[in-house]
Design an enzyme around this catalytic site. Structure first.
Site, PDB file in Angstrom:
ATOM      1  N   ASP A   1      58.523  82.130 116.130  1.00 12.11           N
ATOM      2  CA  ASP A   1      58.609  82.426 114.703  1.00 12.11           C
ATOM      3  C   ASP A   1      59.677  81.634 113.963  1.00 12.11           C
ATOM      4  O   ASP A   1      59.769  81.720 112.740  1.00 12.11           O
ATOM      5  CB  ASP A   1      58.896  83.924 114.501  1.00 12.11           C
TER       6      ASP A   1
ATOM      7  N   ASN B   1      53.552  82.462 122.164  1.00 12.21           N
ATOM      8  CA  ASN B   1      53.277  82.323 123.590  1.00 12.21           C
ATOM      9  C   ASN B   1      52.744  80.931 123.929  1.00 12.21           C
ATOM     10  O   ASN B   1      53.102  80.350 124.955  1.00 12.21           O
ATOM     11  CB  ASN B   1      52.282  83.399 124.038  1.00 12.21           C
TER      12      ASN B   1
ATOM     13  N   CYS C   1      53.938  92.975 117.733  1.00 13.63           N
ATOM     14  CA  CYS C   1      52.752  93.383 116.980  1.00 13.63           C
ATOM     15  C   CYS C   1      52.356  94.825 117.282  1.00 13.63           C
ATOM     16  O   CYS C   1      51.635  95.451 116.506  1.00 13.63           O
ATOM     17  CB  CYS C   1      51.578  92.459 117.296  1.00 13.63           C
TER      18      CYS C   1
ATOM     19  N   ARG D   1      62.648  86.230 139.260  1.00 19.63           N
ATOM     20  CA  ARG D   1      61.952  84.943 139.265  1.00 19.63           C
ATOM     21  C   ARG D   1      62.906  83.768 139.079  1.00 19.63           C
ATOM     22  O   ARG D   1      62.477  82.657 138.788  1.00 19.63           O
ATOM     23  CB  ARG D   1      60.867  84.941 138.200  1.00 19.63           C
TER      24      ARG D   1
ATOM     25  N   SER E   1      60.395  89.903 126.329  1.00 18.74           N
ATOM     26  CA  SER E   1      58.954  89.681 126.544  1.00 18.74           C
ATOM     27  C   SER E   1      58.111  90.877 126.119  1.00 18.74           C
ATOM     28  O   SER E   1      57.367  91.457 126.915  1.00 18.74           O
ATOM     29  CB  SER E   1      58.695  89.348 128.021  1.00 18.74           C
TER      30      SER E   1
END
Length: 477
Positions: free
Chosen positions: A307, A329, A66, A93, A62
């Site tokens: 991607d 995302n 960029c 989680r 995560s």
């Protein structure tokens, strides 16, 4: 339900997806699309309803790929600053996240994946009820002599960024060659300049930034030259010259350019090796093909995003491969919602992207001239110069806006912007107009915000739209 690795001869089994029993979601890839999908699915369904197993072959999850050029260039202090959620946070989680574990095979008929622990070498099969493929993209590395030599780096993951920084720290020389002048190439060239390197960019095109039309790319080249970057355009790389300690130079058909480190900025391709071997449908660009729900076409329980997929271009109507974290995302959110029992779709993109070289901002959305021709469209182009603020207000900066509009209809087809502060994000106005299929005449009536510190009375986008209206009307006479 089992949360343990098994030997290669065993299968980590699911308790099945019927009669209210726990289902298993397997996610391949631990970055934006994969973990967004896993997290969203977990929000919608608890551990008693949905077991989630995710595989990531790298060291990080995560994260913002960029941001790698800004980390390399020293604007960002370290990789931790680029990580949105750590493996520990995902596990807290309720996601069984297995790091440094690579999926090596997808068995569609058997609804299972084979994985290999990269530390121990142990292999295991894991069954699934639902599968998400989020394998990302890989940097283009031409099959040329020396491309695998020490000191030659692609930059796609945080592991790639760390490897490049390790090379920069180990090498004594300060000469860098960047191969390619797309977004990554341009951003990495600036990053290396910021680190005190002598930088040469070898570009196959006539101008940098092939995502722009050449006349707009020319403005980028001027800015790069102004930074002290040596631009070599219209050059074909023939190989990497190596020595005992690795890379020595980048060779083209005409010359050699000395290098202590080489960065590949040629672009990326979808990483669909697993999908291809599994017989899943791929498009013309090598990316997975999905429906609006991001489900792999023809496969009810397999989704893909990020991607590694192709997306619909809402302007041209064709499929494209665009590797951007914004899309990844959104794909993950759509997939997670659908896996979790809800409903969501991803309708497509208009191809919006922004970047910068020092203080020069670069933006584009929609079609370039060659894209419009390839789509069989007839169009008009206009180019204007304006300022980011009212001309009398301090520090008003010039910007150039190029706009494409369809003949007869006047439909907006594309916008490119190059300028200083306040230029790049103006492209968002055009992105909304493209999505709404607005005409340039309709754009002239947009009620945009105005005050002298922020824009002239006529915003540069509206000035370009007015000029495009005139061009479209003239073409109809």
């Amino acid at each position: 339900m089992s949360m343990n690795r098994t030997s290669a001869t065993n299968v980590t089994g699911s308790t099945g997806g019927t009669g209210g029993a726990t289902e298993r979601l397997v996610v391949i890839g631990g970055d934006a699309a994969g973990m967004s999908a896993a997290s969203q699915a977990r929000r919608m369904r608890g551990p008693d309803e949905l077991e989630i197993v995710a595989f990531e072959r790298g060291h990080f999850t995560s994260y913002s790929a960029c941001g790698i050029p800004y980390w390399v260039g020293g604007d960002v202090s370290g990789p931790d600053r680029l990580i949105a959620r750590s493996p520990r946070e995902h596990r807290e989680r309720g996601i069984d996240l297995r790091m440094r574990t690579e999926v090596t095979e997808i068995d569609v008929a058997g609804a299972r994946v084979r994985s290999r622990d990269l530390e121990s070498g142990a292999e295991a099969w894991t069954s699934y009820d639902k599968l998400v493929i989020a394998t990302g993209a890989r940097p283009v590395r031409p099959d040329l002599p020396g491309m695998d030599a020490p000191g030659v780096h692609g930059v796609q993951t945080l592991d790639d960024g760390q490897a490049l920084l390790d090379t920069l720290a180990a090498r004594r020389g300060r000469r860098a060659v960047v191969v390619g002048a797309g977004y990554i190439g341009v951003e990495m060239a600036e990053a290396l300049i910021n680190r005190g390197y002598e930088v040469t960019v070898v570009n196959r095109g006539t101008e940098p930034m092939a995502t722009l039309d050449p006349d707009m790319g020319r403005l980028v080249r001027r800015a790069m030259s102004g930074l002290g970057i040596t631009m070599v355009d219209d050059a074909t790389v023939t190989g990497i010259v190596t020595g005992a300690d690795g890379v020595r130079a980048v060779a083209t058909q005409d010359a050699e350019y000395p290098a202590d480190v080489v960065v590949l900025g040629i672009g990326v391709r979808p990483e669909t090796t697993l999908a291809r071997a599994a017989g899943l449908p791929l498009g013309d660009h090598g990316g997975l093909l999905t429906d609006l729900a991001m489900r792999v076409r023809g496969h009810e329980n397999i989704w893909a995003g990020g991607d590694c997929v192709e997306v619909l271009d809402l302007v041209s109507g064709s499929e494209r491969h665009i590797a951007l974290g914004t899309h990844a995302n959104k794909h993950g959110q759509v997939i997670g919602s659908n896996v979790g029992g809800g409903y969501a779709t991803f309708p497509g993109v208009v191809g919006t992207a922004v970047s910068k070289v020092c203080d020069l901002e670069i933006a584009r959305t929609g079609l370039r001239e060659k894209d419009a021709r390839r789509a069989g469209l007839q169009f008009e182009t206009v180019t204007i110069e304006s300022t980011s603020r009212a001309g009398y207000y301090p520090n008003a900066a010039l910007m150039t806006v190029k706009m494409l509009a369809e003949r007869r209809t006047g439909r907006l087809l594309g916008v490119q912007i190059v300028g200083r502060e306040g230029a790049a994000k103006r492209v968002d106005i055009a992105a909304v107009a493209l999505t709404a299929r607005m005409t340039v005449e309709q754009m002239t009536a947009l009620d945009l915000g105005y005050a002298p510190p922020f824009s002239p009375v006529w915003d540069p986008i509206l000035v370009a739209a007015r000029k495009a209206v005139t061009a479209v009307r003239r073409s109809a006479t």
